[in-house]
Design a protein around this motif. Sequence first.
Motif, PDB file in Angstrom:
ATOM      1  N   ARG A  58       0.846  -1.196   0.000  1.00 23.92           N
ATOM      2  CA  ARG A  58       0.000   0.000   0.000  1.00 23.92           C
ATOM      3  C   ARG A  58       0.886   1.252   0.000  1.00 23.92           C
ATOM      4  O   ARG A  58       1.468   1.605   1.031  1.00 23.92           O
ATOM      5  CB  ARG A  58      -0.927  -0.005   1.223  1.00 23.92           C
ATOM      6  CG  ARG A  58      -1.931  -1.162   1.205  1.00 23.92           C
ATOM      7  CD  ARG A  58      -3.025  -0.997   2.246  1.00 23.92           C
ATOM      8  NE  ARG A  58      -2.624  -1.414   3.581  1.00 23.92           N
ATOM      9  CZ  ARG A  58      -2.721  -2.661   4.059  1.00 23.92           C
ATOM     10  NH1 ARG A  58      -3.221  -3.627   3.298  1.00 23.92           N
ATOM     11  NH2 ARG A  58      -2.334  -2.940   5.279  1.00 23.92           N
ATOM     12  N   THR A  82      -8.249   4.008  -2.601  1.00 17.24           N
ATOM     13  CA  THR A  82      -8.978   2.769  -2.292  1.00 17.24           C
ATOM     14  C   THR A  82     -10.357   2.734  -2.944  1.00 17.24           C
ATOM     15  O   THR A  82     -11.032   1.714  -2.905  1.00 17.24           O
ATOM     16  CB  THR A  82      -9.147   2.614  -0.768  1.00 17.24           C
ATOM     17  OG1 THR A  82      -9.713   3.824  -0.258  1.00 17.24           O
ATOM     18  CG2 THR A  82      -7.806   2.379  -0.100  1.00 17.24           C
ATOM     19  N   THR A 112       5.622   3.113   1.537  1.00 19.70           N
ATOM     20  CA  THR A 112       4.411   2.328   1.768  1.00 19.70           C
ATOM     21  C   THR A 112       3.967   2.419   3.226  1.00 19.70           C
ATOM     22  O   THR A 112       4.713   2.856   4.109  1.00 19.70           O
ATOM     23  CB  THR A 112       4.652   0.852   1.433  1.00 19.70           C
ATOM     24  OG1 THR A 112       5.640   0.341   2.334  1.00 19.70           O
ATOM     25  CG2 THR A 112       5.116   0.680   0.001  1.00 19.70           C
ATOM     26  N   GLU A 113       2.740   1.963   3.437  1.00 18.02           N
ATOM     27  CA  GLU A 113       2.218   1.887   4.803  1.00 18.02           C
ATOM     28  C   GLU A 113       3.127   1.027   5.675  1.00 18.02           C
ATOM     29  O   GLU A 113       3.365   1.341   6.843  1.00 18.02           O
ATOM     30  CB  GLU A 113       0.802   1.300   4.750  1.00 18.02           C
ATOM     31  CG  GLU A 113       0.084   1.329   6.067  1.00 18.02           C
ATOM     32  CD  GLU A 113      -1.316   0.720   5.938  1.00 18.02           C
ATOM     33  OE1 GLU A 113      -2.077   1.147   5.051  1.00 18.02           O
ATOM     34  OE2 GLU A 113      -1.616  -0.197   6.727  1.00 18.02           O
ATOM     35  N   GLY A 116      -6.469   0.843  -4.805  1.00 13.67           N
ATOM     36  CA  GLY A 116      -5.341   0.692  -3.879  1.00 13.67           C
ATOM     37  C   GLY A 116      -4.095   0.224  -4.609  1.00 13.67           C
ATOM     38  O   GLY A 116      -3.238  -0.440  -4.039  1.00 13.67           O
ATOM     39  N   THR A 117      -4.016   0.567  -5.874  1.00 10.33           N
ATOM     40  CA  THR A 117      -2.953   0.041  -6.728  1.00 10.33           C
ATOM     41  C   THR A 117      -2.126   1.193  -7.286  1.00 10.33           C
ATOM     42  O   THR A 117      -2.663   2.084  -7.941  1.00 10.33           O
ATOM     43  CB  THR A 117      -3.569  -0.767  -7.886  1.00 10.33           C
ATOM     44  OG1 THR A 117      -4.388  -1.798  -7.323  1.00 10.33           O
ATOM     45  CG2 THR A 117      -2.489  -1.386  -8.748  1.00 10.33           C
ATOM     46  N   ARG A 148      -3.197  10.669   5.400  1.00  9.32           N
ATOM     47  CA  ARG A 148      -3.005   9.231   5.652  1.00  9.32           C
ATOM     48  C   ARG A 148      -1.953   9.029   6.757  1.00  9.32           C
ATOM     49  O   ARG A 148      -2.103   8.161   7.617  1.00  9.32           O
ATOM     50  CB  ARG A 148      -2.555   8.574   4.341  1.00  9.32           C
ATOM     51  CG  ARG A 148      -2.469   7.098   4.375  1.00  9.32           C
ATOM     52  CD  ARG A 148      -3.832   6.418   4.236  1.00  9.32           C
ATOM     53  NE  ARG A 148      -3.746   5.020   4.677  1.00  9.32           N
ATOM     54  CZ  ARG A 148      -4.259   4.581   5.827  1.00  9.32           C
ATOM     55  NH1 ARG A 148      -4.908   5.389   6.639  1.00  9.32           N
ATOM     56  NH2 ARG A 148      -4.142   3.311   6.158  1.00  9.32           N
ATOM     57  N   ASN A 156       0.024  -3.563  -5.286  1.00 12.86           N
ATOM     58  CA  ASN A 156      -1.055  -3.382  -4.322  1.00 12.86           C
ATOM     59  C   ASN A 156      -0.914  -4.449  -3.245  1.00 12.86           C
ATOM     60  O   ASN A 156       0.062  -5.212  -3.243  1.00 12.86           O
ATOM     61  CB  ASN A 156      -2.433  -3.395  -5.003  1.00 12.86           C
ATOM     62  CG  ASN A 156      -2.778  -4.749  -5.597  1.00 12.86           C
ATOM     63  OD1 ASN A 156      -2.262  -5.794  -5.166  1.00 12.86           O
ATOM     64  ND2 ASN A 156      -3.648  -4.747  -6.594  1.00 12.86           N
ATOM     65  N   ASP A 157      -1.872  -4.488  -2.322  1.00 12.24           N
ATOM     66  CA  ASP A 157      -1.719  -5.424  -1.206  1.00 12.24           C
ATOM     67  C   ASP A 157      -2.374  -6.774  -1.476  1.00 12.24           C
ATOM     68  O   ASP A 157      -2.413  -7.618  -0.592  1.00 12.24           O
ATOM     69  CB  ASP A 157      -2.242  -4.789   0.094  1.00 12.24           C
ATOM     70  CG  ASP A 157      -3.705  -4.409   0.000  1.00 12.24           C
ATOM     71  OD1 ASP A 157      -4.348  -4.695  -1.038  1.00 12.24           O
ATOM     72  OD2 ASP A 157      -4.213  -3.810   0.968  1.00 12.24           O
ATOM     73  N   ARG A 211      -4.905   4.413  -7.592  1.00 16.77           N
ATOM     74  CA  ARG A 211      -4.068   4.371  -6.379  1.00 16.77           C
ATOM     75  C   ARG A 211      -4.881   4.534  -5.099  1.00 16.77           C
ATOM     76  O   ARG A 211      -4.497   4.027  -4.050  1.00 16.77           O
ATOM     77  CB  ARG A 211      -2.956   5.405  -6.450  1.00 16.77           C
ATOM     78  CG  ARG A 211      -3.420   6.810  -6.665  1.00 16.77           C
ATOM     79  CD  ARG A 211      -2.244   7.723  -7.019  1.00 16.77           C
ATOM     80  NE  ARG A 211      -2.719   8.895  -7.734  1.00 16.77           N
ATOM     81  CZ  ARG A 211      -1.983   9.650  -8.531  1.00 16.77           C
ATOM     82  NH1 ARG A 211      -0.724   9.359  -8.735  1.00 16.77           N
ATOM     83  NH2 ARG A 211      -2.479  10.688  -9.136  1.00 16.77           N
TER      84      ARG A 211
END
Lengths: 481, 422
Positions: A399, B38, A408-409, B84-85, A447, B100-101, B36
Amino acid sequence: MEQHDIVIVGAGVVGCAIARELARCKADILVLEQGADVCCGTSKANSAIVHAGFDAAHGSLMAKLNVQGSRMMEPLSRELGFAYRRNGSLVVCLAGEDLPRLRALYENGTANGVEGLELLSGEAARAKEPNLSPNVVAALWAPTGAIVCPFGLTIALAENAFANGVRFRFGTKVTALAKTGAGWRLETSAGPVAARCVVNAAGVWADVLHNMASAQKIHITPRRGEYLLLDWRAGRHHVDATVFQLPGRYGKGVLVTPTVHGNLLIGPTASDIEDREGTDTTAAGLAEVAQKAALSVADLPLNTVITSFAGLRAHEDGHEFILGEPADAPGFFDAAGIESPGLSSAPAIGVTVAQMVRERLRPAENPAFDPHREPMLLTKLLSPEAYAALIQKDPAYGRVVCRCRQVTEGEILDAIRRPLGATTVDGIKHRVGARMGRCQGGFCTPRILALLAQELGVPMEAVTQNGGDSRFVLDAGKNRR
Amino acid sequence: MTERYDIVIIGGGPAGLAAAVAAREAGAGSILVLERDTVLGGILNQCIHNGFGLHHFGEELTGPEYAGRFAAQVRGPGIECRCGTMVLAFGAGRTVTAVNDRQGLFTVQAGAIVLAMGCRERPRGALNIPGFRPAGIYSAGTAQRLINIEGKLPGREAVILGSGDIGLIMARRLTWEGCRVHAVAELMPYSGGLKRNIVQCLDDYGIPLLLSHTVVRIEGRERVQSVTVAAVGPDRAPIPGTEKAYPCDTLLLSVGLLPENELSRAAGVDISPVTGGPTVNESLETSLPGVFACGNVLHVHDLVDYVSEEAAAAGRHAAAYVRQGGAGAAGPALPVRAQNGVRYTVPAVIRPAALADKAPLRFRVDNVYRDKCVTVAVDGAPVARLRRRILTPGEMETVPLQRQWFQNAGPQSRVTVSLEEV
């Protein structure tokens, strides 16, 4: 009252370097810092250069520790995992009449023990750096000059000190200092603290602390330096070496250098001020930086400036590092007057001052001392295979939060959760680079605020940029008129 | 194994979604939208004010409503959206690498790529405003997100620098939330925003618009404590003696939008120094074959309705590119030069053979002009003269192109677009 063997005042690069060296011995060590994190003062706003050591006057402590620190920095970067690159330095001479000064610099550097110094013609310098201005008539090449991440260095030293038992207390100001029978008593904003030894690494405040301990007064002037930071589109494509200007016909000059993050940094100015927190920029200062930088490097893409900032050098009247115990203050150790080349010298100052303290306290060795620190995991630096595997293990690394610098997160959570982790938005910036890119936090700030609030267990309203009242948001519902 | 799609669209905001819908209608079989955030919809999701859709839907919608209509249209077979990408890179061979996750780090092969990454705001740092660097300085869009999405107020007393549309909208929004907006300062002698926003967001609330003013000083060590505004002369330099300090805790910046072309630059797409977006031809194709661009990544638009229109065209051209196997149009490619008050044009190249009738040529002017003729000329000979009563930098202008204008153009011909006397 709380009692420590050693209290270090100041968690800048010098205080952290000393703390980490002292962690090699068995002692109870506390670092007091008025800021909310390590690296909040002079250490965070400077040229981020590891000077080769040709500049400081031969025979001075500055010269000795600069050269020593420069030699230590590269192995230290591997031991502690911070960004460092030996890109070499060029000192450019812009007027024929200044040539004797360039030669004097070469001779001073050689006498200081700087390896590989070379005098170049203007053409030879331009062959090395094609974007050097046609005004450059000659240059001094110093292959051991390097660039470093000043936050990375300071945080690495602090984390390693912390991992080896040193404690840190942030947001704590020292307000008074007095000699006691067994050592020193410090009054702080968080109550009194007793110590057998005190180390003064208080940066621009070091004279204030020193003068509480000793009748041999010192005097520090905050010397402000303003900088412009350019986008990485400018970065290494423009110059690869650090380009200094030889002081001379056109004044003191400014440097143009790539940073380890790939940006281009130009500056600093030098103006003596009264305010020890006067890190504000001025229209005149920023204009001076732009104008002077153009003397040595052609076609600087000044339309790609992403931020400007100012830092304060702790200039002592004698322009020399002041290390060790004043005669009338046994157990009080100065690391004062640490202006340029202070960042370069920090590892050597750490060793030197730690040795002085050890000679007084005679502590046992710390057999558990581990000099290694795992570097921060930055996804941008991973191979595709390693990155893919990391996301499999922890999807938070998939993310992306800060898009400009690809943070990233997962990296932000690591910055918060790691030992001596970030508690502020700047703390995250200094550890993993989020908000340091071209949009300067435009997209990722909300964020990051949310992640910090979640991890610290506080509402978003309590999250700060760098401690104190530097809050970002108010609760909308509660503030309607 | 590398997945293959007819079209990969980078960005799921208004441009990306309109491109996806149009590409599907034009027959593209498989479309992948990479977003990008969500959720789909881009910045529209935080634009909760109304005024969107008057041209496209013939009614007044809020940003989320406008985005929601397109998000509903992309549902269904043929279009896959991955939120989320983050796209990390694309290459001239039309491979796209993203992360992404869920799928982790992956690469897809595209028949054509549509760039729809939008824009970002110019930050404080780019302006070299002297002073301290405390908390409380936001770009207007960041403040908008904090209020409208996060439910947080950026401050209680604000000054706004820049009169771009987001700044104007935020002046009103902050006022509604109980924040006092002292002034909107604008460096230029005119606003960069829409007239209707000046009326509805400033005038209606008695917020002064200070034209030819800028911020010369920010005070506050931790949080903003005051902002000093000064008048500027014709050279845009502050005039000494005109400084006025406003005690406040917040400074919002609405000082320009920059197309986000970091990926495009890395891929080698030619970028216009004027717009910051790719130089495209009449089919909205960039200098890389099969890579198209639309929306604010191409040039900053005034209304989202025009983004949708442009993006739909990009989607259709991308679908055609895939269908025809990438064959280019025959005949000359004429460079378009913007001059005499016209800052740039999109497209920057016209291939008459590929020109759809009434395809819009869009541009902005560099100042406020009254009673001028927008003149299109081929090799200096006017082929069209369109009279305009007023032209302002804040509003995008459109000329519907006609293929017949270029019927006598040769391979060396040049097109110019300029403002001429009536």
